[in-house]
Design a protein around this motif. Structure first.
Motif, PDB file in Angstrom:
ATOM      1  N   ARG A  58     -51.726 -38.486 -11.055  1.00  0.00           N
ATOM      2  CA  ARG A  58     -50.588 -37.560 -11.009  1.00  0.00           C
ATOM      3  C   ARG A  58     -50.905 -36.356 -11.874  1.00  0.00           C
ATOM      4  O   ARG A  58     -51.446 -36.495 -12.960  1.00  0.00           O
ATOM      5  N   TRP A  59     -50.577 -35.144 -11.405  1.00  0.00           N
ATOM      6  CA  TRP A  59     -50.848 -33.914 -12.131  1.00  0.00           C
ATOM      7  C   TRP A  59     -49.599 -33.415 -12.833  1.00  0.00           C
ATOM      8  O   TRP A  59     -48.506 -33.427 -12.264  1.00  0.00           O
ATOM      9  N   TYR A  60     -49.777 -32.988 -14.086  1.00  0.00           N
ATOM     10  CA  TYR A  60     -48.705 -32.429 -14.905  1.00  0.00           C
ATOM     11  C   TYR A  60     -49.149 -31.071 -15.423  1.00  0.00           C
ATOM     12  O   TYR A  60     -50.305 -30.901 -15.820  1.00  0.00           O
ATOM     13  N   VAL A  61     -48.224 -30.102 -15.413  1.00  0.00           N
ATOM     14  CA  VAL A  61     -48.549 -28.735 -15.815  1.00  0.00           C
ATOM     15  C   VAL A  61     -47.439 -28.202 -16.714  1.00  0.00           C
ATOM     16  O   VAL A  61     -46.264 -28.531 -16.537  1.00  0.00           O
ATOM     17  N   THR A  62     -47.848 -27.372 -17.671  1.00  0.00           N
ATOM     18  CA  THR A  62     -46.895 -26.609 -18.481  1.00  0.00           C
ATOM     19  C   THR A  62     -47.157 -25.140 -18.174  1.00  0.00           C
ATOM     20  O   THR A  62     -48.304 -24.691 -18.187  1.00  0.00           O
ATOM     21  N   PHE A  63     -46.078 -24.406 -17.873  1.00  0.00           N
ATOM     22  CA  PHE A  63     -46.187 -22.976 -17.586  1.00  0.00           C
ATOM     23  C   PHE A  63     -45.742 -22.173 -18.803  1.00  0.00           C
ATOM     24  O   PHE A  63     -44.781 -22.548 -19.486  1.00  0.00           O
ATOM     25  N   ALA A  64     -46.423 -21.064 -19.053  1.00  0.00           N
ATOM     26  CA  ALA A  64     -46.080 -20.195 -20.184  1.00  0.00           C
ATOM     27  C   ALA A  64     -44.634 -19.712 -20.072  1.00  0.00           C
ATOM     28  O   ALA A  64     -43.955 -19.539 -21.085  1.00  0.00           O
ATOM     29  N   GLU A  65     -44.126 -19.546 -18.863  1.00  0.00           N
ATOM     30  CA  GLU A  65     -42.782 -19.025 -18.640  1.00  0.00           C
ATOM     31  C   GLU A  65     -41.690 -20.092 -18.775  1.00  0.00           C
ATOM     32  O   GLU A  65     -40.506 -19.768 -18.706  1.00  0.00           O
TER      33      GLU A  65
END
Length: 191
Positions: A58-65
């Motif tokens: 599973r992929w997890y991402v944090t966005f700067a925004e």
């Protein structure tokens, strides 16, 4: 033309991380830190990847925004998209891989040559993808996109060939095959 790389899912934790429903075969490259991705709807982005991790497939991402859970949860359901040339060929790709836009509009034929309808889309379901078929009477049917049921995909020829089991299509409901177990009949009920 815009192609979907991933759809943003639920927030994960308190620091803005989100789970992704990945739609690309190269998520490590597409979702690398620093990547700027357009969104659909467009007014929700662009989004800059701050951090990426994979855990148990599973992929997890944090966005700067989206620095916190509230901002991350507001992104749920947004598609991350990339621009590709309309003439981009999939000749180098897997021969059994098609983009949804390549399938939409294809004529659906039975293995015996009968017209079954038109492919109007592709849905990504948990078990497998499904072709969305509009039958001649207007009925919408989901057809599992597996080789046993869709043995031929001929994009240049503008068609897919289907070998559906009895009852899969709305127009074939009378031929639905139901086993005794499904019906609830117990073997040996002779009393």
């Amino acid at each position: 033309m815009l192609l979907t790389v991933a759809r943003i899912g639920r927030a994960h934790g308190l620091r803005g991380e989100v789970a992704l429903d990945v739609r690309t075969d190269d998520p490590a490259a597409r979702l690398a830190a620093g990547a700027v991705l357009a969104t659909e709807p467009a007014d929700r982005g662009p989004l800059t990847v701050a951090r990426t991790r994979e855990q148990q497939g599973r992929w997890y991402v944090t966005f700067a925004e989206a620095p916190d859970r509230t901002a991350a949860e507001a992104l749920r359901g947004v598609d991350l998209v990339v621009e590709v040339a309309d003439d981009a060929s999939t000749a180098d790709d897997d021969e059994d891989a098609w983009y949804p836009h390549e399938l939409a509009g294809l004529r659906a034929e039975h293995v015996d040559g009968r017209l079954l309808g038109e492919v109007v889309g592709l849905e990504h379901l948990p078990a497998q993808d499904a072709l969305v078929l509009r039958e001649p009477d207007g009925a919408r049917t989901l057809v599992p996109f597996v080789r046993a049921i869709v043995p031929v995909v001929d994009v240049p020829g503008g068609r897919v060939v289907l070998d559906p089991p009895g009852g899969l299509l709305a127009s074939d409901a009378a031929n639905l095959v139901v086993s005794d177990e499904t019906r609830g009949d117990a073997a040996g009920d002779d009393d």
